[in-house]
Design an enzyme around this catalytic site. Structure first.
Site, PDB file in Angstrom:
ATOM      1  N   CYS A  53       3.593  -5.443  13.124  1.00  8.31           N
ATOM      2  CA  CYS A  53       3.433  -5.048  11.715  1.00  8.31           C
ATOM      3  C   CYS A  53       3.861  -3.602  11.494  1.00  8.31           C
ATOM      4  O   CYS A  53       3.561  -2.718  12.300  1.00  8.31           O
ATOM      5  CB  CYS A  53       1.983  -5.236  11.292  1.00  8.31           C
ATOM      6  SG  CYS A  53       1.707  -4.870   9.547  1.00  8.31           S
ATOM      7  N   CYS A  57      -2.506   0.653  10.312  1.00  4.71           N
ATOM      8  CA  CYS A  57      -3.970   0.549  10.189  1.00  4.71           C
ATOM      9  C   CYS A  57      -4.575   0.868  11.562  1.00  4.71           C
ATOM     10  O   CYS A  57      -4.285   0.160  12.545  1.00  4.71           O
ATOM     11  CB  CYS A  57      -4.369  -0.848   9.741  1.00  4.71           C
ATOM     12  SG  CYS A  57      -3.492  -1.347   8.245  1.00  4.71           S
ATOM     13  N   CYS A  60      -6.022  -1.829  14.103  1.00  4.71           N
ATOM     14  CA  CYS A  60      -5.427  -3.172  14.191  1.00  4.71           C
ATOM     15  C   CYS A  60      -4.596  -3.406  15.448  1.00  4.71           C
ATOM     16  O   CYS A  60      -3.699  -2.630  15.783  1.00  4.71           O
ATOM     17  CB  CYS A  60      -4.590  -3.438  12.952  1.00  4.71           C
ATOM     18  SG  CYS A  60      -4.011  -5.146  12.878  1.00  4.71           S
ATOM     19  N   CYS A  97      -8.120 -19.952   6.334  1.00  3.41           N
ATOM     20  CA  CYS A  97      -7.545 -18.656   5.965  1.00  3.41           C
ATOM     21  C   CYS A  97      -6.364 -18.360   6.878  1.00  3.41           C
ATOM     22  O   CYS A  97      -6.505 -18.393   8.097  1.00  3.41           O
ATOM     23  CB  CYS A  97      -8.565 -17.541   6.158  1.00  3.41           C
ATOM     24  SG  CYS A  97     -10.121 -17.857   5.333  1.00  3.41           S
ATOM     25  N   CYS A 128      -6.921 -19.753   1.709  1.00  5.12           N
ATOM     26  CA  CYS A 128      -6.863 -18.301   1.550  1.00  5.12           C
ATOM     27  C   CYS A 128      -5.673 -17.798   2.367  1.00  5.12           C
ATOM     28  O   CYS A 128      -5.407 -18.307   3.452  1.00  5.12           O
ATOM     29  CB  CYS A 128      -8.162 -17.652   2.032  1.00  5.12           C
ATOM     30  SG  CYS A 128      -8.215 -15.870   1.758  1.00  5.12           S
ATOM     31  N   CYS A 188     -10.226 -11.931  -2.667  1.00  3.66           N
ATOM     32  CA  CYS A 188     -11.060 -11.755  -1.478  1.00  3.66           C
ATOM     33  C   CYS A 188     -10.774 -10.343  -0.982  1.00  3.66           C
ATOM     34  O   CYS A 188      -9.642 -10.048  -0.579  1.00  3.66           O
ATOM     35  CB  CYS A 188     -10.681 -12.797  -0.428  1.00  3.66           C
ATOM     36  SG  CYS A 188     -11.549 -12.566   1.137  1.00  3.66           S
ATOM     37  N   ARG A 266     -19.018 -12.544   3.138  1.00  5.65           N
ATOM     38  CA  ARG A 266     -18.647 -13.223   4.386  1.00  5.65           C
ATOM     39  C   ARG A 266     -18.918 -12.334   5.600  1.00  5.65           C
ATOM     40  O   ARG A 266     -18.410 -11.217   5.672  1.00  5.65           O
ATOM     41  CB  ARG A 266     -17.157 -13.595   4.350  1.00  5.65           C
ATOM     42  CG  ARG A 266     -16.826 -14.471   3.161  1.00  5.65           C
ATOM     43  CD  ARG A 266     -15.388 -14.920   3.139  1.00  5.65           C
ATOM     44  NE  ARG A 266     -15.089 -15.527   1.848  1.00  5.65           N
ATOM     45  CZ  ARG A 266     -15.376 -16.796   1.510  1.00  5.65           C
ATOM     46  NH1 ARG A 266     -15.939 -17.595   2.394  1.00  5.65           N
ATOM     47  NH2 ARG A 266     -15.107 -17.263   0.301  1.00  5.65           N
TER      48      ARG A 266
HETATM   49  N1  SAM Z   1      -1.543  -7.789   7.054  1.00  6.98           N
HETATM   50  C1  SAM Z   1      -2.516  -8.122   6.102  1.00  6.98           C
HETATM   51  C2  SAM Z   1      -3.096  -6.887   5.445  1.00  6.98           C
HETATM   52  O1  SAM Z   1      -3.944  -6.237   6.038  1.00  6.98           O
HETATM   53  O2  SAM Z   1      -2.701  -6.580   4.345  1.00  6.98           O
HETATM   54  C3  SAM Z   1      -3.608  -9.036   6.579  1.00  6.98           C
HETATM   55  C4  SAM Z   1      -4.098  -9.140   7.986  1.00  6.98           C
HETATM   56  S1  SAM Z   1      -5.401  -8.028   8.449  1.00  6.98           S
HETATM   57  C5  SAM Z   1      -5.584  -8.460  10.111  1.00  6.98           C
HETATM   58  C6  SAM Z   1      -6.868  -8.537   7.592  1.00  6.98           C
HETATM   59  C7  SAM Z   1      -8.116  -7.706   7.749  1.00  6.98           C
HETATM   60  O3  SAM Z   1      -8.716  -7.973   8.996  1.00  6.98           O
HETATM   61  C8  SAM Z   1      -7.996  -6.204   7.703  1.00  6.98           C
HETATM   62  O4  SAM Z   1      -7.896  -5.703   6.409  1.00  6.98           O
HETATM   63  C9  SAM Z   1      -9.293  -5.776   8.352  1.00  6.98           C
HETATM   64  O5  SAM Z   1     -10.313  -5.619   7.387  1.00  6.98           O
HETATM   65  C10 SAM Z   1      -9.635  -6.933   9.288  1.00  6.98           C
HETATM   66  N2  SAM Z   1      -9.458  -6.501  10.682  1.00  6.98           N
HETATM   67  C11 SAM Z   1      -8.284  -6.345  11.334  1.00  6.98           C
HETATM   68  N3  SAM Z   1      -8.476  -5.888  12.582  1.00  6.98           N
HETATM   69  C12 SAM Z   1      -9.815  -5.740  12.737  1.00  6.98           C
HETATM   70  C13 SAM Z   1     -10.636  -5.275  13.812  1.00  6.98           C
HETATM   71  N4  SAM Z   1     -10.124  -4.863  14.952  1.00  6.98           N
HETATM   72  N5  SAM Z   1     -11.978  -5.269  13.624  1.00  6.98           N
HETATM   73  C14 SAM Z   1     -12.509  -5.688  12.451  1.00  6.98           C
HETATM   74  N6  SAM Z   1     -11.773  -6.115  11.400  1.00  6.98           N
HETATM   75  C15 SAM Z   1     -10.443  -6.136  11.536  1.00  6.98           C
HETATM   76 FE1  SF4 Z   2      -0.610  -4.887   9.503  1.00  8.46          FE
HETATM   77 FE2  SF4 Z   2      -2.888  -5.073  10.826  1.00  8.46          FE
HETATM   78 FE3  SF4 Z   2      -2.678  -3.377   8.810  1.00  8.46          FE
HETATM   79 FE4  SF4 Z   2      -2.721  -6.031   8.294  1.00  8.46          FE
HETATM   80  S1  SF4 Z   2      -4.375  -4.815   9.150  1.00  8.46           S
HETATM   81  S2  SF4 Z   2      -1.342  -4.473   7.417  1.00  8.46           S
HETATM   82  S3  SF4 Z   2      -1.635  -6.762  10.137  1.00  8.46           S
HETATM   83  S4  SF4 Z   2      -1.521  -3.273  10.744  1.00  8.46           S
END
Ligand code: SAM
Ligand code: SF4
Ligand code: DTB
Length: 327
Positions: A53, A57, A60, A97, A128, A188, A266
């Site tokens: 990606c 973040c 992530c 989802c 979702c 959501c 959730r």
């Molecule tokens: N790429 C998309 C976005 O964020 O716009 C969706 C996928 S992302 C994995 C969805 C959500 O999962 C994130 O916004 C975050 O809140 C949660 N998430 C991701 N990694 C996580 C982690 N290591 N621990 C807890 N929540 C996590």
């Molecule tokens: Fe990309 Fe992970 Fe951020 Fe979603 S949460 S936008 S998958 S880096």
């Protein structure tokens, strides 16, 4: 009970700070007035496009900016997604989802995404998707396909946002949420606790959700799953992996339940390392959905067997007592 979008931060802080029993009593009272008391919706997650990606973040596993050891893969084929959805339904899931590790979907991907939504929905599952930022046109296409919910998290308080991600800004999230809402798709939108934020920032996070033009219909609350190689994961692991205190997490759930009475709250990532008592308190505090199955997107989840055991012991999702037919 009226639904308010004019909550002040001070009001929300006062709820968050209540003595624990008062907080839980209030949350359970609101919960019973707005939701089925002893039902927890089971949802299944599927990563339809994993890793690589462009966003950074800081928590992530899927960001291309960090060396997390995750293997990236391409967008799954529609048939494979439908097979996974069928299995989820057979295992008792009510909601499916699908998540893609994109900053935003490319227009060429949209036809495939639309086919996934239509196929999953045709099985009678709630759908979702979470695909990153959307334009108004993309939102309209998903709405037309019948998508029930779009997940797009604010993750934290506005003032903490640039500590979490710098490849986008808060307003980008607001713009996508506006497009999704305007298209008539349920929103959501939630976040992650335990990224080093303070209680005041957790209050700021709930305040941001509660003062959107309309409350999100769904709010996922995640406990950070610390991923080695990510800046936020490493910082938490260095602090001996101390995840957020369970009582503090339960407080967050309860506060969200009270200020967002109609919303599905959730209990999302992070259950694997949470005690059963902690999870039970989350249900008492008003959480009405969990992710079941062995995997979240890229990390392990509490498996089906242990969940069925816990829900059974808590008397959740038991069949309604049958009324005998009148003579
Ligand atoms: N790429 C998309 C976005 O964020 O716009 C969706 C996928 S992302 C994995 C969805 C959500 O999962 C994130 O916004 C975050 O809140 C949660 N998430 C991701 N990694 C996580 C982690 N290591 N621990 C807890 N929540 C996590
Ligand atoms: Fe990309 Fe992970 Fe951020 Fe979603 S949460 S936008 S998958 S880096
Ligand atoms: C959300 O807030 N939590 C879910 C869902 N939305 C997409 C994802 C949790 C992911 C946890 C980390 C992982 O498995 O990669």
């Amino acid at each position: 009970m009226t639904i308010r979008t004019d909550w002040t931060r001070d009001e929300i802080a006062a709820i968050f700070d209540l003595p624990f029993a008062d907080l839980l009593f209030q949350a359970q009272t609101v919960h019973r007035a707005h939701h089925r008391a002893n039902h927890v919706q089971q949802s299944t997650l599927l990563s339809i496009k994993t890793g690589g990606c462009a966003e950074n973040c800081g928590y992530c596993s899927q960001s291309a900016h960090f060396a997390t050891g995750l293997k990236a893969s391409k967008l799954m084929a529609v048939d494979a997604v439908l097979t996974a959805a069928r299995e989820a339904k057979a295992a008792g899931s009510e909601r499916f989802c699908m998540g893609a590790a994109w900053r935003s979907p490319k227009d060429r991907d949209m036809a495939i995404i639309v086919a996934m939504v239509k196929g999953v929905r045709a099985m009678g599952l709630e759908t979702c998707m979470t695909l990153g930022m959307l334009t108004a046109d993309q939102s309209a296409r998903l709405a037309e396909a019948g998508l029930d919910y779009y997940n797009h998290n604010i993750d934290t308080a506005p003032e903490y946002y640039d500590r979490v991600v710098t490849t986008r800004v808060w307003q980008d999230r607001m713009d996508t949420l506006d497009h999704v809402r305007d298209a008539g798709i349920n929103v959501c939108c939630g976040g992650i606790m335990g990224m080093g934020e303070s209680r005041s920032e957790r209050v700021g996070f709930i305040h941001a959700l509660a003062t959107l033009p309309q409350h999100p219909q769904s709010v996922p609350l995640n406990r950070l799953v610390p991923i080695a190689g990510t800046p936020i994961g490493d910082a938490q692991l260095d602090a001996e992996g101390a995840p957020i205190d369970e009582i503090e997490f339960v407080r967050t759930v309860a506060t969200a339940r009270i200020v967002l009475p109609d919303t599905m709250v959730r209990l999302s990532a992070g259950r694997e390392t949470m005690s059963e008592a902690g999870q039970a308190l989350c249900f008492l505090a008003g959480a009405n959905s969990i992710f079941t199955g062995d995997r979240l997107l890229t990390t392990p989840n509490a498996g089906q067997a242990s969940d069925a055991d816990l829900l059974g012991r808590l008397g959740l999702n038991a069949p309604e007592p049958r009324l005998e037919a009148a003579e």
